[in-house]
Design a protein around this motif. Structure first.
Motif, PDB file in Angstrom:
ATOM      1  N   UNK A 185       0.834  -1.202   0.000  1.00 41.36           N
ATOM      2  CA  UNK A 185       0.000   0.000   0.000  1.00 41.36           C
ATOM      3  C   UNK A 185       0.867   1.250   0.000  1.00 41.36           C
ATOM      4  N   UNK A 186       1.909   1.267   0.834  1.00 32.14           N
ATOM      5  CA  UNK A 186       2.790   2.444   0.914  1.00 32.14           C
ATOM      6  C   UNK A 186       3.486   2.689  -0.424  1.00 32.14           C
ATOM      7  N   UNK A 187       3.995   1.637  -1.032  1.00 31.15           N
ATOM      8  CA  UNK A 187       4.721   1.805  -2.283  1.00 31.15           C
ATOM      9  C   UNK A 187       3.798   2.302  -3.399  1.00 31.15           C
ATOM     10  N   UNK A 188       2.612   1.751  -3.508  1.00 29.26           N
ATOM     11  CA  UNK A 188       1.707   2.169  -4.574  1.00 29.26           C
ATOM     12  C   UNK A 188       1.119   3.555  -4.322  1.00 29.26           C
ATOM     13  N   UNK A 189       1.013   3.963  -3.073  1.00 22.29           N
ATOM     14  CA  UNK A 189       0.590   5.336  -2.794  1.00 22.29           C
ATOM     15  C   UNK A 189       1.677   6.328  -3.185  1.00 22.29           C
ATOM     16  N   UNK A 190       2.937   5.959  -2.994  1.00 24.88           N
ATOM     17  CA  UNK A 190       4.030   6.835  -3.401  1.00 24.88           C
ATOM     18  C   UNK A 190       4.181   6.881  -4.916  1.00 24.88           C
ATOM     19  N   UNK A 240       1.811   6.220  -7.171  1.00 25.01           N
ATOM     20  CA  UNK A 240       0.634   6.726  -7.852  1.00 25.01           C
ATOM     21  C   UNK A 240       0.175   5.791  -8.958  1.00 25.01           C
ATOM     22  N   UNK A 241      -0.159   6.367 -10.076  1.00 27.19           N
ATOM     23  CA  UNK A 241      -0.619   5.557 -11.200  1.00 27.19           C
ATOM     24  C   UNK A 241       0.515   4.783 -11.870  1.00 27.19           C
ATOM     25  N   UNK A 242       1.724   5.180 -11.612  1.00 30.34           N
ATOM     26  CA  UNK A 242       2.866   4.502 -12.227  1.00 30.34           C
ATOM     27  C   UNK A 242       3.346   3.288 -11.440  1.00 30.34           C
ATOM     28  N   UNK A 243       2.637   2.926 -10.402  1.00 31.17           N
ATOM     29  CA  UNK A 243       3.054   1.788  -9.591  1.00 31.17           C
ATOM     30  C   UNK A 243       2.932   0.465 -10.334  1.00 31.17           C
ATOM     31  N   UNK A 244       4.021  -0.274 -10.374  1.00 25.93           N
ATOM     32  CA  UNK A 244       4.061  -1.536 -11.107  1.00 25.93           C
ATOM     33  C   UNK A 244       4.329  -2.725 -10.186  1.00 25.93           C
ATOM     34  N   UNK A 245       4.167  -2.526  -8.903  1.00 24.16           N
ATOM     35  CA  UNK A 245       4.462  -3.584  -7.936  1.00 24.16           C
ATOM     36  C   UNK A 245       3.168  -4.261  -7.513  1.00 24.16           C
ATOM     37  N   UNK A 246       3.077  -5.580  -7.699  1.00 23.72           N
ATOM     38  CA  UNK A 246       1.888  -6.303  -7.270  1.00 23.72           C
ATOM     39  C   UNK A 246       2.123  -6.915  -5.891  1.00 23.72           C
ATOM     40  N   UNK A 271      10.484  -2.027  -9.336  1.00 20.45           N
ATOM     41  CA  UNK A 271       9.434  -1.076  -9.701  1.00 20.45           C
ATOM     42  C   UNK A 271       9.807  -0.198 -10.875  1.00 20.45           C
ATOM     43  N   UNK A 272      11.068  -0.236 -11.316  1.00 23.99           N
ATOM     44  CA  UNK A 272      11.507   0.500 -12.510  1.00 23.99           C
ATOM     45  C   UNK A 272      11.313   2.017 -12.383  1.00 23.99           C
ATOM     46  N   UNK A 273      12.274   2.632 -11.728  1.00 22.22           N
ATOM     47  CA  UNK A 273      12.284   4.102 -11.724  1.00 22.22           C
ATOM     48  C   UNK A 273      11.645   4.756 -10.526  1.00 22.22           C
ATOM     49  N   UNK A 274      11.708   4.140  -9.369  1.00 20.05           N
ATOM     50  CA  UNK A 274      11.179   4.753  -8.152  1.00 20.05           C
ATOM     51  C   UNK A 274      12.334   5.143  -7.229  1.00 20.05           C
ATOM     52  N   UNK A 275      13.375   5.676  -7.837  1.00 24.08           N
ATOM     53  CA  UNK A 275      14.565   6.016  -7.056  1.00 24.08           C
ATOM     54  C   UNK A 275      14.310   7.195  -6.119  1.00 24.08           C
ATOM     55  N   UNK A 276      13.409   8.100  -6.478  1.00 28.53           N
ATOM     56  CA  UNK A 276      13.178   9.292  -5.649  1.00 28.53           C
ATOM     57  C   UNK A 276      12.475   8.955  -4.346  1.00 28.53           C
ATOM     58  N   UNK A 277      11.837   7.775  -4.268  1.00 30.16           N
ATOM     59  CA  UNK A 277      11.148   7.369  -3.040  1.00 30.16           C
ATOM     60  C   UNK A 277      11.940   6.341  -2.242  1.00 30.16           C
ATOM     61  N   UNK A 278      13.216   6.245  -2.477  1.00 28.96           N
ATOM     62  CA  UNK A 278      14.016   5.226  -1.795  1.00 28.96           C
ATOM     63  C   UNK A 278      14.020   5.436  -0.288  1.00 28.96           C
TER      64      UNK A 278
END
Length: 250
Positions: free
Chosen positions: A155-160, A162-168, A223-230
């Motif tokens: 939930x935390x990862x997909x909220x960060x 947004x629509x670009x979340x690719x983690x199931x 997740x391909x490109x979520x470096x800003x939320x590390x």
């Protein structure tokens, strides 16, 4: 004085058969499933022989029932996949993913692209076994925490993202389970450390940082490109593995 009784004499007929008028005529027992012999228009009885039925079915259908001929029937069992592959358990893949976690400085995310739950289940059972050896029965607690922490991180990862979340959720559960390996090693090492010593807290902190770094690197890479939320992902992973380490320490 004795009283005399008049007993009538027993007379046997000259022929051996008793008269029809006095006694009922005995019937000759017939074999089971046979029509009565007295019936004039009776249906002839068909005997069922197992060997003959098998031979007939083999001649009609070209072989025994359940497989086409002897050689082809035996070959079909040889062509089947092993039982572990049918259950989705691949020991080589589990070992490669485990070795990828053992190096905290260089985690290979390409190995974890194909997520599975067999490896996390093995690590979960190992942690429960070491806790049981320490006198703690925590099977339900650890399983509940794994489920809750996987959903929390998802939930935390997909909220960060947004629509670009690719983690199931399946991949997230697999990563959280495999990154539980440092906590399992901590649980095994705590069996030989004195209870209440400061060394347990220092070693626990090292293993928590190890698990946090591995889980964060895999989450960001998959997740391909979520470096800003590390940083935020690392904080969530740190909370998760700190709770597991507290189970081991106390």
């Amino acid at each position: 004085m004795t009283k005399e009784f008049n007993v009538p004499p027993v007379v046997f007929p000259a022929s051996g058969n008793p008269p029809v008028g006095n006694l009922q005529q005995r019937r000759v027992p017939t074999a089971p499933f046979q029509p009565p012999r007295s019936s004039g228009s009776s249906i002839p009885f068909m005997s069922f022989v197992i060997g003959a039925a098998t031979t007939t079915s083999s001649n009609i259908y070209g072989g025994p029932i359940g497989g086409g001929g002897g050689p082809s029937g035996s070959a079909s069992f040889e062509d089947e996949e092993p039982l572990l592959d049918e259950l989705g358990i691949h020991p080589d893949q589990i070992w490669k993913k485990t070795k990828a976690i053992l190096n905290p400085l260089r985690v290979n995310p390409a190995v974890h692209k194909d997520s599975d739950l067999s490896g996390p289940i093995i690590l979960y059972l190992s942690l429960c076994l070491f806790q049981l050896l320490a006198g703690k029965i925590q099977f339900g607690v650890i399983l509940g925490w794994i489920v809750v922490s996987s959903i929390f991180l998802y939930v935390v990862f997909n909220m960060l993202a947004g629509r670009n979340g690719k983690l199931d959720l399946h991949t997230c559960t697999s990563v959280v389970g495999y990154c539980l390996l440092p906590v399992v090693i901590l649980s095994a090492a705590s069996l030989f450390l004195p209870q209440g010593s400061s060394g347990r807290f220092i070693i626990a902190g090292i293993f928590v940082l190890w698990a946090t770094r591995a889980c964060t690197g895999l989450m960001v890479a998959l997740a391909d490109g979520e470096e800003e939320h590390r940083g935020l992902i690392a904080y969530a992973c740190f909370l998760i593995y700190t709770l597991f380490s507290l189970l081991v320490i106390f």
